[in-house]
Structure formats: structure tokens, C-alpha cells
Design an enzyme around this catalytic site. Sequence first.
Site, PDB file in Angstrom:
ATOM      1  N   GLU A 115       0.823  -1.200   0.000  1.00  0.00           N
ATOM      2  CA  GLU A 115       0.000   0.000   0.000  1.00  0.00           C
ATOM      3  C   GLU A 115       0.864   1.260   0.000  1.00  0.00           C
ATOM      4  O   GLU A 115       1.948   1.289   0.577  1.00  0.00           O
ATOM      5  CB  GLU A 115      -0.945  -0.014   1.210  1.00  0.00           C
ATOM      6  N   CYS A 128       3.410   8.433   1.439  1.00  0.00           N
ATOM      7  CA  CYS A 128       3.928   7.454   2.391  1.00  0.00           C
ATOM      8  C   CYS A 128       4.151   6.165   1.609  1.00  0.00           C
ATOM      9  O   CYS A 128       3.193   5.575   1.101  1.00  0.00           O
ATOM     10  CB  CYS A 128       2.897   7.270   3.502  1.00  0.00           C
ATOM     11  N   CYS A 135       6.361  -7.157   6.914  1.00  0.00           N
ATOM     12  CA  CYS A 135       7.544  -6.737   7.676  1.00  0.00           C
ATOM     13  C   CYS A 135       8.019  -7.931   8.478  1.00  0.00           C
ATOM     14  O   CYS A 135       7.204  -8.662   9.039  1.00  0.00           O
ATOM     15  CB  CYS A 135       7.165  -5.579   8.612  1.00  0.00           C
ATOM     16  N   CYS A 139       6.334  -5.582  15.652  1.00  0.00           N
ATOM     17  CA  CYS A 139       5.926  -4.616  16.664  1.00  0.00           C
ATOM     18  C   CYS A 139       4.471  -4.919  17.015  1.00  0.00           C
ATOM     19  O   CYS A 139       3.641  -5.082  16.125  1.00  0.00           O
ATOM     20  CB  CYS A 139       6.102  -3.203  16.140  1.00  0.00           C
ATOM     21  N   CYS A 142       1.394  -2.883  15.589  1.00  0.00           N
ATOM     22  CA  CYS A 142       1.397  -2.530  14.163  1.00  0.00           C
ATOM     23  C   CYS A 142       0.713  -3.604  13.323  1.00  0.00           C
ATOM     24  O   CYS A 142       1.051  -4.781  13.410  1.00  0.00           O
ATOM     25  CB  CYS A 142       2.844  -2.338  13.704  1.00  0.00           C
ATOM     26  N   CYS A 369      -1.271   5.591   9.897  1.00  0.00           N
ATOM     27  CA  CYS A 369      -0.021   4.949  10.286  1.00  0.00           C
ATOM     28  C   CYS A 369      -0.252   3.602  10.939  1.00  0.00           C
ATOM     29  O   CYS A 369      -1.020   3.502  11.889  1.00  0.00           O
ATOM     30  CB  CYS A 369       0.658   5.779  11.365  1.00  0.00           C
TER      31      CYS A 369
HETATM   32  N1  SAH Z   1       8.928   0.133   9.836  1.00  0.00           N
HETATM   33  C1  SAH Z   1       9.220   1.491  10.010  1.00  0.00           C
HETATM   34  C2  SAH Z   1       8.355   2.424   9.188  1.00  0.00           C
HETATM   35  C3  SAH Z   1       6.880   2.119   9.081  1.00  0.00           C
HETATM   36  S1  SAH Z   1       5.800   2.429  10.411  1.00  0.00           S
HETATM   37  C4  SAH Z   1       9.135   1.872  11.467  1.00  0.00           C
HETATM   38  O1  SAH Z   1       8.656   1.077  12.246  1.00  0.00           O
HETATM   39  O2  SAH Z   1       9.602   2.938  11.812  1.00  0.00           O
HETATM   40  C5  SAH Z   1       5.533   4.183  10.548  1.00  0.00           C
HETATM   41  C6  SAH Z   1       5.209   4.604  12.005  1.00  0.00           C
HETATM   42  O3  SAH Z   1       3.887   4.212  12.408  1.00  0.00           O
HETATM   43  C7  SAH Z   1       6.150   3.962  12.998  1.00  0.00           C
HETATM   44  O4  SAH Z   1       6.569   4.872  13.961  1.00  0.00           O
HETATM   45  C8  SAH Z   1       5.276   2.899  13.605  1.00  0.00           C
HETATM   46  O5  SAH Z   1       5.776   2.482  14.846  1.00  0.00           O
HETATM   47  C9  SAH Z   1       3.956   3.600  13.691  1.00  0.00           C
HETATM   48  N2  SAH Z   1       2.818   2.708  13.882  1.00  0.00           N
HETATM   49  C10 SAH Z   1       2.721   1.391  13.578  1.00  0.00           C
HETATM   50  N3  SAH Z   1       1.501   0.919  13.895  1.00  0.00           N
HETATM   51  C11 SAH Z   1       0.795   1.943  14.397  1.00  0.00           C
HETATM   52  C12 SAH Z   1      -0.533   2.101  14.866  1.00  0.00           C
HETATM   53  N4  SAH Z   1      -1.380   1.084  14.844  1.00  0.00           N
HETATM   54  N5  SAH Z   1      -0.918   3.315  15.305  1.00  0.00           N
HETATM   55  C13 SAH Z   1      -0.068   4.367  15.266  1.00  0.00           C
HETATM   56  N6  SAH Z   1       1.195   4.288  14.814  1.00  0.00           N
HETATM   57  C14 SAH Z   1       1.635   3.097  14.391  1.00  0.00           C
HETATM   58 FE1  SF4 Z   2       7.565  -3.334  10.883  1.00  0.00          FE
HETATM   59 FE2  SF4 Z   2       5.350  -2.189  11.779  1.00  0.00          FE
HETATM   60 FE3  SF4 Z   2       7.433  -2.514  13.415  1.00  0.00          FE
HETATM   61 FE4  SF4 Z   2       7.571  -0.713  11.431  1.00  0.00          FE
HETATM   62  S1  SF4 Z   2       6.187  -0.645  13.185  1.00  0.00           S
HETATM   63  S2  SF4 Z   2       9.160  -2.212  12.012  1.00  0.00           S
HETATM   64  S3  SF4 Z   2       6.362  -1.779   9.840  1.00  0.00           S
HETATM   65  S4  SF4 Z   2       6.236  -4.160  12.482  1.00  0.00           S
END
Ligand code: SAH
Ligand code: SF4
Length: 392
Positions: A115, A128, A135, A139, A142, A369
Amino acid sequence: MTATAPITQDVLTIPRKLPEGPANIVGLTRDALRNALITAGTPERQAKMRVNQIWQWVYFWGVRDFAAMTNLSKDYRAMLAKHFVIEVPEVVTREISADGTRKYLVRIAGGHEVETVYIPEEDRGTLCISSQVGCTLTCSFCHTGTQKLVRNLTAGEIVGQVMLARDDLDDWPKPGEGMGDRPRLLSNIVLMGMGEPLYNFEAVRDAMKIAMDGEGISLSRRRITLSTSGVVPEIARTATEIGCLLAVSFHATTDEIRDRLVPINRKWNIAALLDALREYPKLSNSERITFEYVMLKGVNDSDEDARRLVKLIRGIPAKINLIPFNEWPGAPYERSDWSRIEAFADIVHKAGYASPIRTPRGEDIMAACGQLKSATERARKSRAEIAAEAGL
Ligand code: SAH
Ligand code: SF4
């Protein structure tokens, strides 16, 4: 199974089987394009000029057809058409949110999908982009991290997202008028889509070099922000080899909590991460680092956390971006209350740091995000798996 269904449901990166046939020009660095043109029969003494000409057509004008490259001879165009293609990934669906945010579901080679999200704002338009399908990291807050299928995108698939968005927005210069007085609709890039960009370093670097090249798309390095969860060994290279702005998914102020939220912390903990971040502005000659901090109710949002945060980052030029948690089906957390987020922001602000609260965009189309996960990618880790991996 249809021809476009994902090939396997492997957790690991799938080695990419390159499509046979003509090579795609999109994604080749200038050097790689030069070599490819020479291999295809271009005399060496002409190669540099041909690279410049083709580069302008593809990346400045957005041309996809060799026949339109009118400053090249007919024979040369025919030679190019025989050996090369100019291809960007295909847009499968486009959704437009009530707030103008556009989410593209994009199909890449092998039938995988990622996406890409366009976010219009008053003074800028931010794209974005994704760097991986899914991934490898998990996390726990996420949505992308729950997707099983992972492969790295190629440089062409990464810069191709910028190009397909410019197509959709009609954002390429027009012959005869160039950009005229039109503002650029796509003025900024954030590598905050699906995937961990620093686990696909070379492709991300090459794609961003192409996006920054002054003869083409020509975005300044200060308009590109790469977000990492904290792949410490690649941070210095990001400064020296890309030079863009850096954002880091910090999200917690103790190793105990960060281990659970951002499991890569078990490999490189807060102290190691902060050491790498301290060096970044010097190496890249850039300004502030953005600390992203997702606000999770009762997990990382106390006054004590806010105070610990400002203490930890002391000495680093920084801005703290507070992200209200964006919920997704089955998520194991809740968004902090608004008053809590404001109290947290206040402490950070009083300590001298900008602490904007990020307004969720495109929530109605699940484009905010951390909500990205290709809709057709059905393989999903179970709640139990997510919880176990996060040590919850
Ligand atoms: N993988 C990279 C970039 C993608 S995520 C990273 O983790 O930095 C972009 C941002 O959105 C990151 O800071 C991530 O931690 C945050 N994020 C992920 N899931 C989220 C959620 N459900 N609500 C708000 N922010 C989130
Ligand atoms: Fe991967 Fe989501 Fe963690 Fe970013 S926040 S490193 S996309 S699992």
C-alpha cells in the site's frame, strides 16, 4: 489459486525471481543504466549523453514510451524498445478518504501487493511509501507486523510508487509549460508505509537517489524522511549514503516496555539506539531527528514516561511526534485518552521540544499509520502468536 495470488506464505524474505525478458529502466541508478545501455550496444562515448536524455524523459517528464523520446533517433528508440521497458507497479484499487487522503493498493511482480498513501496538506503533499511486502519485525501495535508474507521491494518498485502517484495526481510537468506556476502536489516522501526500510537498505537508497536526482523528480533530501524501528548498524549509512531526514520509532522509555512494543529492541536496546542517533545529525549535516511515539493507553503514556523521554534524548536535536494509536481489528491496545496525550505533549514541550500530535489521516479507509496491510493478503498471525512474540 489465481495467477496473482501470493506464491507462498513464507515468513522469510522470498528470493526474488526476476522476470525474464527486457529490463526495466525504472529503478536503475545512473551507473547501472549506463552499463545496461552499453551492453545493449550503445557506444561508450555516447553512453553518458544517452543516460541523461533517457533520464529526463523518464524521471522529469514521466514518459513511459520510447517512441515519445523525440531527441533520440528512430533506430536508437527501436533498440531501446527491444531491450528495455519503462514500468511502474500497477494500481489495483484506489480509495479516497473524506479528508482527501488517497490509498493505493499496488501490485508488484509475483502478484504481491503493498500500500501507498498520499496525504494532502495545506503546504505540502506527502507520499507514504512501502519498502517491503509485510515486515519481518513484529511490533505488537502494528498491523503490518501481523502480515506473514514478506519480500523486499526492488528499487524500481519503491521509486515506482512515487511515479504512479504522480500519474494519478497529474503531477508531471507538461510539455511546453514545464511545471509552470503549479505547486507540486507530491512534495514530500516518508518511508513510513509497510516494511522496515533499513532491512532493504540498497534498494531504498537507490530509489531515494533517483527521487532526489536534480535532472529528474528532484525532491530535496530534506523532503524525504526515513522511519526506522531502530536497525542500529544501518543508521550511519543512512546518513552518509542517503542523507535524508531520519525518524525513529521510539515508543517507550524503558527497555522492558520497548522490548515488548518494538521487539528489535532486544537486539539493539535504547542505549545503543541513542548512541547511533547522536551521530546522525553530524554525519548527515541535517537537522532534527523525529522521535515517533505511539500513545498506548496505560502502557507508555504516563507523565513519568514523558519525563524519562526528555531526559533520554537530551543533547539530540529532536522533535517528538506523538501518534495517537490507530486501531485495527484485533489490536491488543487502546488509544490513550486525548487529555492524557495533551498532558504528555505538554511535558515534552516544556522541556523545549516540539511535540506535535499527529492527526490521524484517512482513518475511514484504514490508511493511517500502522494500519497498512494489503487487504488481499489473508495470511495473518493469530492474536496468540502476536502476543507470544511480543512477550505480552
Ligand atoms: N517500519 C518502520 C516504518 C513504518 S511504520 C518503522 O517502524 O519505523 C511508521 C510509524 O507508524 C512507525 O513509527 C510505527 O511504529 C507507527 N505505527 C505502527 N503501527 C501503528 C498504529 N497502529 N498506530 C499508530 N502508529 C503506528
Ligand atoms: Fe515493521 Fe510495523 Fe514494526 Fe515498522 S512498526 S518495524 S512496519 S512491524
